[in-house]
Design an enzyme around this catalytic site. Structure first.
Site, PDB file in Angstrom:
ATOM      1  N   ASP A 181      43.364  16.561  97.795  1.00 39.82           N
ATOM      2  CA  ASP A 181      43.436  15.374  96.952  1.00 39.82           C
ATOM      3  C   ASP A 181      42.990  14.175  97.788  1.00 39.82           C
ATOM      4  OD1 ASP A 181      44.395  13.997  94.417  1.00 39.82           O
ATOM      5  OD2 ASP A 181      45.588  12.951  95.923  1.00 39.82           O
ATOM      6  N   GLU A 265      38.783  17.437  93.318  1.00 42.80           N
ATOM      7  CA  GLU A 265      38.589  16.866  91.987  1.00 42.80           C
ATOM      8  C   GLU A 265      37.129  16.457  91.788  1.00 42.80           C
ATOM      9  OE1 GLU A 265      42.602  14.527  90.828  1.00 42.80           O
ATOM     10  OE2 GLU A 265      41.670  13.893  92.700  1.00 42.80           O
ATOM     11  N   CYS A 318      53.601  18.565  87.070  1.00 47.86           N
ATOM     12  CA  CYS A 318      54.453  19.108  88.129  1.00 47.86           C
ATOM     13  C   CYS A 318      53.854  20.433  88.608  1.00 47.86           C
ATOM     14  CB  CYS A 318      55.878  19.325  87.615  1.00 47.86           C
ATOM     15  SG  CYS A 318      56.978  20.049  88.857  1.00 47.86           S
ATOM     16  N   CYS A 321      56.729  23.498  87.789  1.00 45.20           N
ATOM     17  CA  CYS A 321      57.058  23.959  86.430  1.00 45.20           C
ATOM     18  C   CYS A 321      55.959  23.685  85.422  1.00 45.20           C
ATOM     19  CB  CYS A 321      58.364  23.328  85.958  1.00 45.20           C
ATOM     20  SG  CYS A 321      58.283  21.523  85.754  1.00 45.20           S
ATOM     21  N   CYS A 336      60.349  15.480  89.628  1.00 43.47           N
ATOM     22  CA  CYS A 336      60.337  16.178  88.330  1.00 43.47           C
ATOM     23  C   CYS A 336      61.769  16.281  87.775  1.00 43.47           C
ATOM     24  CB  CYS A 336      59.737  17.566  88.480  1.00 43.47           C
ATOM     25  SG  CYS A 336      59.647  18.474  86.917  1.00 43.47           S
ATOM     26  N   CYS A 339      62.558  20.406  86.827  1.00 46.55           N
ATOM     27  CA  CYS A 339      62.865  21.451  87.810  1.00 46.55           C
ATOM     28  C   CYS A 339      63.437  20.904  89.110  1.00 46.55           C
ATOM     29  CB  CYS A 339      61.618  22.288  88.098  1.00 46.55           C
ATOM     30  SG  CYS A 339      60.288  21.350  88.898  1.00 46.55           S
ATOM     31  N   ASP A 346      50.493  12.902  96.292  1.00 47.71           N
ATOM     32  CA  ASP A 346      49.182  13.482  96.600  1.00 47.71           C
ATOM     33  C   ASP A 346      49.292  14.961  96.945  1.00 47.71           C
ATOM     34  OD1 ASP A 346      48.070  10.993  96.188  1.00 47.71           O
ATOM     35  OD2 ASP A 346      48.136  10.434  98.299  1.00 47.71           O
TER      36      ASP A 346
END
Length: 359
Positions: A181, A265, A318, A321, A336, A339, A346
């Protein structure tokens, strides 16, 4: 194709010969561009490369100074112009900003190419047809089959670039995959949780660049002192650019040595830099340069793969999950509520990028 770039050290006499060759190439380029413009305006006829290449013999007979330049170098000048026209028509057809080919000023034409022959490397000397022998610093061996040789003048320095056809080579396979990332605070974060620091080369040199830019602004246009100030500013910008390339090459090598699959990305960098709050940081990080180097190096090796994935929701989802957890850009920790996962934003994105690439 791989480009091998080396510094060359011409003597004072040879420098004058190279500079004269560049001047003659620029003169031919501008004359050929003017000829194309006049032909279309006066006769409605569009000239191509072959029309102009066939007149080179006549040009040499009437202008003996062009005999001082290797014939294939002159042909390459006309090919450059033809490529500029082809690119112009392609952009027009695609509905992009066209950018008509323009005349080249003294400081804008700084290279010429031997497309097939006329050059050879013997020991620490580069022999160029119509120019002579030049000392070359071969800091690494030339690999593969040399296809072209380009001589470049940049900020008072001279370089020789060899485009070579090289067979892909084998790096040791690791069986590992990674997602990365890209960031501004950190250059990139991997799905293994490793953070590669951002060099922030422009930020560190910004004060010096401002001083040099003010020095240029204070000098009288057209004067000798202004030309000196411009050269100093250009050298500083070149230093910053070289630092940025250095971290990109080193990071790409590290990733390819340690992983067989690298996912990142598919970022719209041109669109992202329209955000005035992030533009300087994104351009300073050099994401586009890094992606180009990474993909180019991966193509040169066997068993290595680079995958670009859709960046949508990579930061919001996330990684444990799969639930969407909305958060602003200023929130740097992913928490999150479903979970209980709590990790760096990042790092979470890098894991999601890897999952998408593998899927």
């Amino acid at each position: 194709m791989i480009c091998f770039k080396y510094r060359i050290y011409p003597s004072r006499k040879t420098k004058k010969t190279i500079d004269r060759t560049l001047w003659l190439c620029r003169t031919l380029y501008n004359a050929a561009l003017n000829e194309r413009n006049d032909s279309y305006k006066l006769e409605g006829k569009s000239l191509n490369y072959y029309d102009q290449a066939n007149s080179l013999t006549f040009l040499k007979e009437n202008n003996p100074c062009f005999k001082q330049v290797h014939s294939q170098v002159l042909q390459d000048v006309l090919k450059r112009l033809d490529k500029a026209y082809q690119a112009f028509f392609r952009r027009v057809k695609a509905g992009e900003t066209a950018g008509f080919p323009r005349f080249q000023g003294k400081e804008r034409y700084n290279s010429f190419t031997y497309p097939q022959g006329g050059y050879s490397v013997v020991g620490n000397k580069l022999e160029l047809s119509k120019i002579g022998k030049v000392r070359i610093f071969l800091h690494r061996p030339i690999e593969g089959k040399v296809k072209t040789c380009t001589i470049i003048r940049k900020n008072g320095k001279y370089y020789a670039c060899f485009s070579c056809e090289v067979e892909p080579y084998q790096l040791p396979l690791t069986g590992r995959a990674v997602g990365i990332d890209m960031g501004i605070k950190e250059f990139c974060v991997t799905s293994d949780g490793e953070m590669i620091a951002s060099p922030k080369t422009y930020r560190k040199a910004e004060r010096r660049l401002k001083q040099l830019q003010r020095a240029v602004s204070r000098k009288k246009k057209g004067g000798k002192n202004r030309r000196k100030a411009v050269k100093l500013l250009a050298k500083q910008h070149e230093h910053v650019a070289n630092q940025r390339k250095d971290i990109a090459f080193k990071t790409a090598k590290y990733l390819l040595d340690n992983y067989d699959l690298i996912a990142h990305e598919d970022l719209n960098i041109a669109g992202m830099v329209k955000n005035r709050h992030l533009a300087k940081g994104i351009l300073d990080a050099g994401w586009g340069i890094f992606f180009n180097i990474l993909e180019s190096k991966a193509k040169q090796t066997l068993g290595k793969q680079v995958i670009a994935v859709d960046p949508k929701y990579t930061s919001q989802k996330c990684s444990k999950c799969g639930e969407i957890v909305p958060k602003k850009l200023s929130v740097r920790i992913h928490k999150c509520p479903h979970c209980g996962l709590e990790i760096d934003r990042d790092w979470n994105a890098a894991i999601n990028i890897l999952h998408m690439a593998v899927a």
